[in-house]
Design an enzyme around this catalytic site. Sequence first.
Site, short mmCIF file in Angstrom:
data_model
loop_
_atom_site.label_atom_id
_atom_site.label_comp_id
_atom_site.label_asym_id
_atom_site.label_seq_id
_atom_site.Cartn_x
_atom_site.Cartn_y
_atom_site.Cartn_z
N ASP A 1 0.87 -1.17 0.00
CA ASP A 1 0.00 0.00 0.00
C ASP A 1 0.91 1.22 0.00
O ASP A 1 1.77 1.35 0.88
CB ASP A 1 -0.86 -0.03 1.26
CG ASP A 1 -1.80 1.15 1.39
OD1 ASP A 1 -1.48 2.23 0.87
OD2 ASP A 1 -2.85 1.01 2.02
N CYS B 1 1.53 3.25 3.24
CA CYS B 1 2.10 2.53 4.39
C CYS B 1 3.57 2.88 4.56
O CYS B 1 4.38 2.74 3.64
CB CYS B 1 1.91 1.03 4.16
SG CYS B 1 3.10 -0.04 4.97
N CYS C 1 5.95 0.06 4.00
CA CYS C 1 5.96 -0.30 2.57
C CYS C 1 6.92 0.63 1.82
O CYS C 1 7.64 0.21 0.91
CB CYS C 1 4.57 -0.19 1.98
SG CYS C 1 3.38 -1.38 2.63
N ARG D 1 -5.23 -0.59 2.34
CA ARG D 1 -5.65 -0.83 3.72
C ARG D 1 -6.99 -0.19 4.06
O ARG D 1 -7.73 -0.68 4.91
CB ARG D 1 -4.59 -0.32 4.69
CG ARG D 1 -3.26 -1.06 4.58
CD ARG D 1 -2.22 -0.42 5.47
NE ARG D 1 -1.98 0.98 5.10
CZ ARG D 1 -1.42 1.87 5.90
NH1 ARG D 1 -1.06 1.52 7.12
NH2 ARG D 1 -1.23 3.11 5.48
#
Length: 251
Positions: free
Chosen positions: A136, A139, A142, A166
Site C-alpha cells: 500500500d 504505508c 511499505c 488498507r
Amino acid sequence: MKHIKQSLLVVATALSLSFSHNVMANEAAISSAKNYQASDASIIAKLNKLGLKATKVEDSPIANIKQVTTSKGLFYVTADNSYFIQGRVFDLNNNFENLTDKASATIRIDGLAELEQSMIVFPAKDEKYQVSVFTDPSCGYCRKLHSEMAEYNDLGITIKYLAFPRGGLNSETYHDIKSVWCAKDQHQAMTSAKATGGSVVAAKCSAPIKAHFELGRSFGVTGTPAMILADGTMVPGYKSPKDLLKALRAN
C-alpha cells in the site's frame, strides 16, 4: 437344570438385543456420515449468511471436522454444521506440526499462481528467491521496503507486488494504488507513489486491485507489508533485506 436353561435364554436374548442395538447405532452413524458428506453446500450457505464467503470445503485432519477456506482465512466447522472453530490444529504425533499453517500455505501458493500475471515485479538479476508482497503506497514500512529495493535485488531477492489498499475498496488509497497499476510505467509509478511526499498521476484501467485485495484477506492479511514466501509461508510486517535473506535461507 430348568432354571439354568431359563437363565441362559435371558442372557442370549440380552446379547441379541445389545448386538442389534449396536448394529442399528453403527448404521445410523454411517448414514449420518453420508448425509454429512453431502452437506458441504449447507456449510457454505450458512457461512455466507454470516458474511464469510466460503470457497472450498474439505475434510480436516480431525474426524467429523471440516476445513473451510473463506474470504477471511481458513476455519473449521463441526460435522453437524452447528459449531464454528477458529484456531490452529497441531499434530501431536508429528513433532507438533502446525497443520493449519501447512494447509494455508498450499492455499496461498494456489491463489498467487492465479494472479501471477498481474503483479508488478522488481526482479533480481541473479535471482535466488521470489517473495510476493501485499503493499500500500500510504504505508510507512511499505515505503521503507521499496526504498531498499536495490539491496533486496542485489541479494538475489525478486519482489513481486500485489495491491492491498488498507482503507478498503472505496478509499482514496484504493484509487491511488489502482493508478499505479494502470500507469504506462508501473515501476516508475510505484517508486513515485512511495517516495516521501510522492504523488500518483491518476489513471484508469481494469486493474485487478479488488482481486488482489480479496486474495490478501483470504490469506489473513490485515496490514502491509505482508510477505508470502515461495513455500506459502506468510511473514507479516517489514523485514530488512538482510533479515529477509536470513528467513529465506532458514525456510
